[in-house]
Design a protein around this motif. Structure first.
Motif, short mmCIF file in Angstrom:
data_model
loop_
_atom_site.label_atom_id
_atom_site.label_comp_id
_atom_site.label_asym_id
_atom_site.label_seq_id
_atom_site.Cartn_x
_atom_site.Cartn_y
_atom_site.Cartn_z
N ALA A 181 -64.35 -0.62 45.52
CA ALA A 181 -64.34 -0.53 44.05
C ALA A 181 -63.21 -1.36 43.51
O ALA A 181 -62.16 -1.51 44.15
N ALA A 182 -63.41 -1.90 42.32
CA ALA A 182 -62.34 -2.66 41.65
C ALA A 182 -62.54 -2.57 40.14
O ALA A 182 -63.67 -2.46 39.65
N TYR A 183 -61.41 -2.60 39.44
CA TYR A 183 -61.43 -2.60 37.98
C TYR A 183 -60.65 -3.80 37.49
O TYR A 183 -59.51 -4.03 37.92
N VAL A 184 -61.26 -4.59 36.62
CA VAL A 184 -60.55 -5.72 36.01
C VAL A 184 -60.75 -5.63 34.52
O VAL A 184 -61.86 -5.43 34.03
N LYS A 185 -59.63 -5.76 33.79
CA LYS A 185 -59.76 -5.76 32.33
C LYS A 185 -59.14 -7.00 31.74
O LYS A 185 -58.22 -7.60 32.32
N PHE A 186 -59.67 -7.38 30.60
CA PHE A 186 -59.07 -8.43 29.79
C PHE A 186 -58.34 -7.69 28.69
O PHE A 186 -58.94 -7.04 27.85
N ARG A 187 -57.01 -7.74 28.75
CA ARG A 187 -56.18 -6.91 27.90
C ARG A 187 -56.05 -7.48 26.50
O ARG A 187 -55.79 -8.68 26.34
#
Lengths: 264, 158
Positions: free
Chosen positions: A170-176
């Motif tokens: 699992a991975a989480y990537v956000k554009f802040r």
């Protein structure tokens, strides 16, 4: 700040009774609620402080799930050896919320109960198909987040813990958003032990949602290229001064690809 | 509604009866006259009001005083010893890590949280660690240098 009543609850049962009596709201870390009350965006007449309730604390393995107590703070979860070893994506997500000061106070349960459209935790809950445990029962992630600041929780229902099934990857990537540090768009990608793929998107619509086209593509081939090839429809996505619906749609594919790439 | 709260502030036990709505920063500034903790944006964005709550940096404008009951609170006034600046304060002065100085108390308190976790932080770690503190004067460059110098001085027990 306007005047209100404040009760420090000794137990979950005590807190639930107070909420039922007063129609008030639970206070966890207060990092959304206190700010909203100062602006009178929220005006509860009574706050029931959950911070002294020992049963809402702790992180433990239960069968195949990692169970995190509702008033565990983001910084505690980011630093927890059990979380890093079991579901590192959750530690990463927790370590990227807001800023250090917010992470030192804000809680996982508070974030989930608040269902901010751009919050990070709802993406993990939905992306892993977690179970939201309350004083009244259990909620499956699908169907829990009803809309903007709206969940399936009843008015005197208190989240006690969240059970996250341990995925294969699992991975989480956000554009802040650089000003608010919330997700302009955030994408949580998970491949379960049985190979099933879930993709949850936050920041792009009134509430977190699953992205079926990405899930289908990644179930066939769990690669960044497969994610990139998916064309995301901007219909129904949010537009504001920070980003248009089309820009958010584009970001969903880009961030999903980055999340998958980070797992290879 | 009034609530009675007790906490330790800069090592001193404090007990008071305050309105439930009292924010921690209001309690520190108005009730205890500790005006070194500043109110900048008053909306939880700028970090000027940062204090340590049980050693961890928090924004005192977004916390009720009652939420700090039972805790150890440290403000900027609690750092100097016998008239000698704390090494982190001294480093901000030496490095010119401030211009108007309004954000400085919050910067110093956040820096102490950071150094407690990263005794020898590199530039990137400092910049990320001070993410919750805004400075409208310096451009941050000398603040980063000050935090690194302060951390080095603290390692040497200075």
């Amino acid at each position: 700040m306007y005047a209100f009543e404040l009760h420090k609850a000794a137990s979950v049962a005590d807190a639930a009774a107070r909420l039922a009596q007063t129609g008030g709201r639970p206070l966890a870390g207060g990092q959304s609620l206190v700010g909203a009350m100062k602006l009178r965006l929220a005006q509860p007449g009574t706050l029931v402080d959950l911070s002294g309730i020992a049963e809402l604390r702790g992180i433990r393995k239960e069968g195949t799930a990692l169970v995190i107590g509702a008033t565990m703070r983001h910084a505690e979860i980011a630093d927890a050896a059990d979380v890093k070893a079991t579901i590192p994506a959750l530690a990463d997500l927790a370590g990227g919320i807001g800023d250090r000061q917010v992470r030192n106070m804000g809680t996982i349960g508070g974030s989930i109960a608040n269902s901010d459209p751009a919050a990070c935790w709802p993406a993990a809950v939905l992306g892993l198909g977690a179970t939201v445990v309350t004083n009244k029962g259990r909620h499956a992630a699908d169907g829990f987040f009803k809309g903007m600041y709206e969940t399936a929780l009843g008015s005197d229902e208190i989240i006690t813990a969240i059970g996250f099934p341990v995925p294969r990857k699992a991975a989480y990537v956000k554009f802040r958003n650089p000003a608010s540090r919330f997700a302009l768009v955030g994408v949580f990608v998970a491949q379960a032990g049985d190979g099933a793929v879930r993709v949850a998107v936050t920041g792009a619509a009134p509430a977190v949602f699953r992205c079926a086209p990405l899930e289908a593509a990644l179930a066939k081939a769990f690669t960044a290229d497969a994610a990139k090839a998916v064309k995301i429809d901007a219909q129904g996505l949010g537009g504001d001064l920070h980003a248009s619906p089309e820009y958010r749609a584009h970001l969903i594919g880009v961030l999903a690809a980055r999340a998958v790439a980070s797992l290879h | 509604m009034s609530v009675t709260i007790a906490m330790s502030v800069n090592g001193r036990p404090v007990e008071a009866t305050v309105d439930a709505r009292t924010l921690l920063v209001e309690f520190l500034r108005n009730d205890l006259a500790l005006t070194g903790t500043h109110v900048g944006c008053d909306t939880g964005q700028c970090g000027a009001c940062t204090v340590l709550l049980d050693g961890k940096a928090v924004k005192s404008c977004t916390i009720l005083a009652a939420q700090a009951a039972g805790a150890k609170v440290t403000t900027i006034e609690g750092l100097a010893r016998d008239g000698t600046l704390h090494p982190m304060q001294a480093a901000f002065r030496d490095c010119h890590g401030l211009q108007c100085g309004f954000c400085t108390p919050g910067m110093v308190m956040s820096a102490l949280d950071l150094v407690a976790r990263h005794p020898a932080p590199d530039e990137r770690t400092v910049r990320e660690g001070l993410d919750g503190n805004l400075c409208r004067c310096t451009g941050y460059h000398n603040i980063v240098k000050a935090v690194q110098q302060g951390a080095a001085a603290m390692r040497q027990g200075g």
